[in-house]
Design an enzyme around this catalytic site. Structure first.
Site, PDB file in Angstrom:
ATOM      1  N   ASP A 177     -44.414 -20.370 -16.969  1.00 50.31           N
ATOM      2  CA  ASP A 177     -43.826 -20.699 -18.269  1.00 50.31           C
ATOM      3  C   ASP A 177     -44.940 -21.381 -19.063  1.00 50.31           C
ATOM      4  OD1 ASP A 177     -42.637 -22.041 -20.417  1.00 50.31           O
ATOM      5  OD2 ASP A 177     -40.727 -22.250 -19.367  1.00 50.31           O
ATOM      6  N   LYS A 202     -40.188 -22.878 -29.593  1.00 49.21           N
ATOM      7  CA  LYS A 202     -41.050 -24.059 -29.656  1.00 49.21           C
ATOM      8  C   LYS A 202     -42.307 -23.757 -30.481  1.00 49.21           C
ATOM      9  CE  LYS A 202     -38.007 -26.004 -26.877  1.00 49.21           C
ATOM     10  NZ  LYS A 202     -37.137 -24.979 -26.371  1.00 49.21           N
TER      11      LYS A 202
HETATM   12  N1  PLP Z   1     -39.086 -23.356 -21.115  1.00 48.63           N
HETATM   13  C1  PLP Z   1     -39.380 -24.604 -21.512  1.00 48.63           C
HETATM   14  C2  PLP Z   1     -40.620 -25.248 -20.982  1.00 48.63           C
HETATM   15  C3  PLP Z   1     -38.529 -25.284 -22.387  1.00 48.63           C
HETATM   16  O1  PLP Z   1     -38.849 -26.536 -22.764  1.00 48.63           O
HETATM   17  C4  PLP Z   1     -37.365 -24.639 -22.863  1.00 48.63           C
HETATM   18  C5  PLP Z   1     -36.433 -25.311 -23.799  1.00 48.63           C
HETATM   19  O2  PLP Z   1     -36.540 -26.486 -24.056  1.00 48.63           O
HETATM   20  C6  PLP Z   1     -37.085 -23.350 -22.421  1.00 48.63           C
HETATM   21  C7  PLP Z   1     -37.969 -22.726 -21.565  1.00 48.63           C
HETATM   22  C8  PLP Z   1     -35.844 -22.610 -22.873  1.00 48.63           C
HETATM   23  O3  PLP Z   1     -36.037 -22.103 -24.137  1.00 48.63           O
HETATM   24  P1  PLP Z   1     -34.843 -21.710 -25.164  1.00 48.63           P
HETATM   25  O4  PLP Z   1     -34.164 -22.990 -25.552  1.00 48.63           O
HETATM   26  O5  PLP Z   1     -35.557 -21.024 -26.275  1.00 48.63           O
HETATM   27  O6  PLP Z   1     -33.920 -20.811 -24.420  1.00 48.63           O
END
Ligand code: PLP
Length: 385
Positions: A177, A202
């Site tokens: 990620d 983000k």
């Molecule tokens: N990965 C990370 C590191 C995150 O901080 C987040 C959400 O805060 C996500 C994935 C999930 O993303 P989304 O809210 O766009 O589904």
């Protein structure tokens, strides 16, 4: 002559853009059409339809994202969690087992521990800093290893090269990620990761006005994940594609500002007597600092810290700051502040949070684009109250 596209900044503006420009439009138009004229396609997944993630607004993003991370292919999704879940449901199909870093985003953690067992999928958590221990977690059905570039919210940097090597040695898919680093600070394919995932909500979008996700990596894997996503229905709407596309054009200038500002604020917080602990990989005091310097071009805009006086002091401090907005999420132009125990990681039990080192008192700051001096003055006033 073909346009010269080499550097990241040039890729952000020009990679994947239609040639010739559509109707001469310099900004990509929005194709607000659910379906498109049948063109003789022989595969269901190639039919032109919004849910199948293949309108012109999707395709330009796919090409741009792949170019940005020096990868073969990319796919956008309706949210970061749609990208993560479609990826893992594809890679772990038929009862697969995952080895995952022990401190990950709360929503991802909840998917692993709450949903996986219901679908016959399994997970074991390992210390991302101790590759020698990972072998013990291997099982005959292990299919992948999963890490975060910088973990949410402790900003730990696992041994990412070891994760790639471990996957290669054991026939696993390496998944990262990369949300916190963004392609400006880290391009996972360049060190051999098979798949890089993003919450496009983000940094990629950066304006706190959509949810979106992305999967970037090896073409065959991305294609398999697209098929799963097509069936699950987690596509990104063309208008959201347009906003993500527009946001991404300023990614490099935003992230470089945020790198610089977060480092300045981290250094300032670290010397403050009311702040016993600051987690930011750009600080020499961070246990993974040297590794972060080797891997990353910058350390991102998120830091977390603890205050003298614990949870009560953290609450008081958050009430007193005037610029940061108290809200979950991160990576936008506005500075956001939150206690992960009450927001992003509230789905974890207190015992799970304690095991992961996420105390109730921990404050996470996502540094936006305001002046660093204003932010520091605001934090100083709030701390002295
Ligand atoms: N990965 C990370 C590191 C995150 O901080 C987040 C959400 O805060 C996500 C994935 C999930 O993303 P989304 O809210 O766009 O589904």
């Amino acid at each position: 002559m073909a346009r010269l596209i080499k550097g990241l900044d040039t890729k952000l503006i020009h990679s994947g853009e239609p040639e010739p420009l559509i109707g001469g439009a310099v900004a990509m138009p929005i194709f607000q059409s659910s379906t498109f004229e049948y063109g003789g396609q022989t595969s269901y997944h190639d039919l032109r339809y919004i849910r199948l993630n293949n309108t012109p607004n999707h395709l330009v993003l796919h090409a741009k994202l792949a170019a940005l991370e020096s990868a073969e292919a990319a796919l956008v999704a309706g949210s970061g969690m749609a990208a993560i879940s479609a990826t893992l449901f594809t890679v772990l199909a038929s009862g697969g087992h995952l080895i995952a870093q022990d401190c990950v985003y709360g929503g991802t953690h909840d998917l692993f521990v709450e949903d996986f067992p219901r679908y016959g999928m399994e997970v074991d958590f390992v210390d991302g800093d101790e590759p020698a221990t990972w072998r013990q977690a291997l099982r005959p059905n292990t299919k992948a290893i999963y890490v975060e570039a910088m973990s949410n919210p402790l900003l730990q940097v696992s041994d990412l090269q070891a994760a790639v090597d471990f996957a290669a040695e054991n026939g696993l898919v390496s998944i990262i990620d990369n949300t916190f680093a963004s392609p400006i600070n880290f391009r996972p394919a360049e060190i051999g990761f098979d798949l890089s995932l993003h919450s496009g909500t983000k940094y990629l979008n950066g304006h706190t006005d959509i949810v979106a996700g992305a999967v970037i990596g090896r073409a065959q894997l991305v294609d398999n994940i697209k098929h799963t996503l097509d069936h699950l229905g987690g596509s990104l709407d063309p208008h959201a594609c347009f906003l993500l596309h527009r946001g991404m054009k300023t990614l490099a200038v935003r992230v470089r500002h945020q790198n610089e500002s977060a480092l300045k604020i981290g250094r300032w917080l670290e010397q403050h007597p009311a702040v016993p602990r600051v987690n930011y990989p750009g600080l020499e005091s961070h246990s993974n600092h040297l590794r972060a310097c080797e891997l990353f071009d910058g350390f991102g805009g998120v830091l977390s810290f603890e205050l003298e006086g614990g949870t009560e002091a953290a609450r008081r401090f958050m009430d007193r700051v005037t610029i940061p907005i108290s809200a979950p999420s991160l990576g936008g132009v506005e500075t956001l502040i939150t206690r992960p125990a009450t927001t992003s990681h509230s789905g974890m039990s207190p015992a799970e949070r304690e095991r992961a080192g996420i105390g109730d008192e921990l404050v996470r700051l996502s540094v936006g684009l305001e002046s660093s001096d204003d932010l520091i003055e605001d934090l100083e006033t709030a701390l002295s109250g």
